[in-house]
Design a protein around this motif. Structure first.
Motif: not given
Length: 227
Positions: A170-182
């Motif tokens: 779950x932590x990695x999922x959220x982190x990847x979304x942050x990186x994609x969002x900018x």
């Protein structure tokens, strides 16, 4: 013989779990007071986040171009506040015409073919890499996460309780979304300060007019096939 080996392995695993060696492996002290992560744990997060970021993308297999990126990134890294992550800096070229770069904690940096085409010389390339190296080093993808102590190291991963594995995913999922969002403005400012210090220390120009002609030529020769 095969059954004997399986039985012995099962016995060793049972002993490890019963003794607590598997569930609580010996850990190095955190490398940064701001986070409880060790370098190995940061790398484990970064590797999983990087896998999510590259899902659906094709990475370039051009050895010459990747080696050139590694050399440029290595010069920047040597002059930076984070010269040597757990498994070193890793630079990847993404086959995408959009101008984009992204990164994950633990030394993972990605740059698209479109971004390589937009860069006109080695100094501009170094600046692009340095900015994402800064986001990686500052672990911006993990900003806002609760205390990270589920011990996702190579030694403990097979024995991590199920709740720990789910928390890690779950932590990695959220982190990847942050990186994609900018990144946020504050994150970009912090990354720019880190990157500029590294670029100056590495001898790269921060203004195009000051770029050495030799580095313009080298950039074209090394990345000609990819660009």
């Amino acid at each position: 013989m095969k059954k004997l080996v399986q039985t012995a392995a099962a016995g060793v695993l049972a002993w490890l779990i019963a003794s607590g060696c598997a569930s609580e492996p010996k850990r190095e002290p955190p490398f940064d007071p701001a986070t409880p992560l060790t370098q190995a744990e940061e790398y484990a997060y970064g590797r999983s986040i990087a896998a999510r970021l590259t899902l659906g993308h094709e990475l370039s297999s051009d050895v010459k171009a990747r080696e050139y990126l590694a050399r440029v990134g290595g010069v920047v890294a040597a002059a930076s506040a984070r010269p040597d992550p757990y498994d070193g800096w890793r630079f990847y070229i993404v086959r995408d015409t959009h101008v984009s770069t992204w990164s994950a904690p633990g030394g993972f940096v990605f740059i698209t073919v479109g971004a390589l085409k937009a860069a006109r010389n080695e100094d501009a390339l170094a600046a692009l890499l340095a900015q994402e190296m800064a986001h990686s080093a500052l672990r911006h993808a993990l900003d806002g996460e609760p205390v990270l102590d589920i011990r996702p190291t190579k030694e403990s991963w097979p024995f991590t309780p199920e709740w720990g594995k789910e928390s890690f995913r779950a932590t990695c999922d959220r982190a990847a979304e942050r990186a994609k969002a900018g990144w946020t403005e504050a994150q970009e400012q912090a990354a720019s300060a880190w990157a500029n210090a590294a670029l100056v220390g590495a001898g790269y120009a921060t203004e195009e007019a000051a770029v050495a002609e030799a580095r313009v030529k080298r950039f074209t020769e090394e990345l000609g096939a990819v660009r």
